[in-house]
Design a protein around this motif. Sequence first.
Motif, short mmCIF file in Angstrom:
data_model
loop_
_atom_site.label_atom_id
_atom_site.label_comp_id
_atom_site.label_asym_id
_atom_site.label_seq_id
_atom_site.Cartn_x
_atom_site.Cartn_y
_atom_site.Cartn_z
N TYR A 43 0.83 -1.21 0.00
CA TYR A 43 0.00 0.00 0.00
C TYR A 43 0.86 1.25 0.00
O TYR A 43 0.37 2.35 -0.21
CB TYR A 43 -0.94 0.00 1.22
CG TYR A 43 -2.00 -1.07 1.11
CD1 TYR A 43 -3.18 -0.84 0.40
CD2 TYR A 43 -1.79 -2.32 1.69
CE1 TYR A 43 -4.14 -1.84 0.28
CE2 TYR A 43 -2.74 -3.32 1.57
CZ TYR A 43 -3.92 -3.07 0.87
OH TYR A 43 -4.86 -4.06 0.74
N ARG A 44 2.16 1.07 0.25
CA ARG A 44 3.08 2.23 0.26
C ARG A 44 4.06 2.19 -0.92
O ARG A 44 4.79 3.16 -1.12
CB ARG A 44 3.89 2.24 1.57
CG ARG A 44 3.07 2.30 2.85
CD ARG A 44 2.57 3.70 3.14
NE ARG A 44 3.64 4.66 3.31
CZ ARG A 44 4.29 4.90 4.45
NH1 ARG A 44 3.93 4.25 5.54
NH2 ARG A 44 5.25 5.79 4.51
N LYS B 20 4.52 0.93 -5.05
CA LYS B 20 3.89 0.38 -6.26
C LYS B 20 4.68 -0.80 -6.81
O LYS B 20 4.11 -1.69 -7.43
CB LYS B 20 3.74 1.48 -7.31
CG LYS B 20 2.68 2.49 -6.89
CD LYS B 20 2.82 3.81 -7.57
CE LYS B 20 2.17 4.86 -6.70
NZ LYS B 20 2.89 6.11 -6.68
N LYS C 17 -0.22 7.08 -13.06
CA LYS C 17 -1.45 7.37 -12.33
C LYS C 17 -2.39 8.08 -13.31
O LYS C 17 -2.09 9.21 -13.74
CB LYS C 17 -1.10 8.30 -11.15
CG LYS C 17 -2.26 8.71 -10.30
CD LYS C 17 -1.74 9.63 -9.21
CE LYS C 17 -2.86 10.12 -8.34
NZ LYS C 17 -2.35 11.07 -7.34
N GLU D 48 -4.77 -2.21 -8.41
CA GLU D 48 -5.84 -2.42 -7.44
C GLU D 48 -5.64 -3.78 -6.77
O GLU D 48 -5.20 -4.71 -7.44
CB GLU D 48 -7.21 -2.40 -8.14
CG GLU D 48 -7.74 -1.02 -8.48
CD GLU D 48 -7.21 -0.48 -9.81
OE1 GLU D 48 -6.41 -1.17 -10.47
OE2 GLU D 48 -7.57 0.64 -10.16
N GLU E 165 -3.45 0.34 -5.11
CA GLU E 165 -3.51 1.73 -5.58
C GLU E 165 -4.64 1.80 -6.60
O GLU E 165 -4.75 0.91 -7.46
CB GLU E 165 -2.21 2.12 -6.32
CG GLU E 165 -0.99 2.21 -5.45
CD GLU E 165 -0.86 3.54 -4.72
OE1 GLU E 165 -1.72 4.43 -4.89
OE2 GLU E 165 0.11 3.67 -3.96
N LYS E 166 -5.42 2.86 -6.54
CA LYS E 166 -6.54 3.01 -7.47
C LYS E 166 -6.07 3.69 -8.76
O LYS E 166 -5.28 4.64 -8.71
CB LYS E 166 -7.61 3.88 -6.77
CG LYS E 166 -8.95 3.81 -7.42
CD LYS E 166 -10.00 4.43 -6.50
CE LYS E 166 -11.35 4.40 -7.18
NZ LYS E 166 -11.62 5.52 -8.04
N HIS F 52 -4.03 3.03 -11.17
CA HIS F 52 -2.60 3.06 -11.51
C HIS F 52 -2.27 1.84 -12.38
O HIS F 52 -2.81 0.76 -12.16
CB HIS F 52 -1.72 2.93 -10.27
CG HIS F 52 -1.52 4.21 -9.53
ND1 HIS F 52 -2.51 4.79 -8.80
CD2 HIS F 52 -0.41 5.00 -9.39
CE1 HIS F 52 -2.03 5.89 -8.24
NE2 HIS F 52 -0.77 6.04 -8.58
#
Length: 213
Positions: A42-43, A45, A166, A200, A203-204, A206
């Motif tokens: 979550y931190r 990619k 993104k 996902e 990250e949304k 991306h």
Amino acid sequence: MFEGIYKFGKHLFTLNLSPGFRVYGEKLVKKGRKEYRQWNPYRSKLCAAILKGIKEIGIKPSDKVLYLGAASGTTASHVSDIVGKNGYVFCLDIAPRVVRDLVMVCEKRENMFPLLADANKVEEYENLIPQCDVIYQDIAAPNQVEILLKNSRFLKKGGYVLLAVKARSIDVTKKPKDIFKEVERELEEHLSIIDRKRLEPFEKDHMFYVMRF
Ligand SMILES: C[S@@+](CC[C@H](N)C(=O)[O-])C[C@H]1O[C@@H](n2cnc3c(N)ncnc32)[C@H](O)[C@@H]1O
């Protein structure tokens, strides 16, 4: 799993190049004499892309990596663990506030070098960066592909490019899937895409690309 990356249970880890030190509050785990840092998808990619099953990452021990958009060094520190003592990570970011934290991370890691610079202005740092095995770019800017192409002069022949895109930083009005198609058309004029993964649920909107020139 890739060289320099370990899976214990469901989590990914890298071998801590700077034992006893955390970079972003991550968990440290000792196994025998070795200490590993838990990698948070979550931190980071890159961690998310690996957990989503990306088939290559291009980064291996002893590599030289140019990292564009290093921020305070969260992912860059794991890349530093992976390339190890004989590798280098040149970490560039435009924001003085995050570079202050990045400098502190680099002080504990001999293979990580901070650079306060704009990735659009390659002339300002071209004398400081050698030819690299990998370019990692995570810059949320509308001209991400242009930035990547400008910096490609630092990539060795046959080197890898890792790019996090993104969608919303390119155009908030378009659907992410249409933006990724446009980005890919532009990328494919210069590079071959080895693999890509949507990030996902980590990250949304991306997409993470692994490519070669
Ligand atoms: C999403 S954050 C990077 C997070 C980091 N890669 C990680 O995983 O730990 C994007 C970073 O790009 C930087 N950035 C934006 N435009 C830039 C530019 N033109 N040149 C260099 N850095 C830039 C921002 O300051 C920000 O720190």
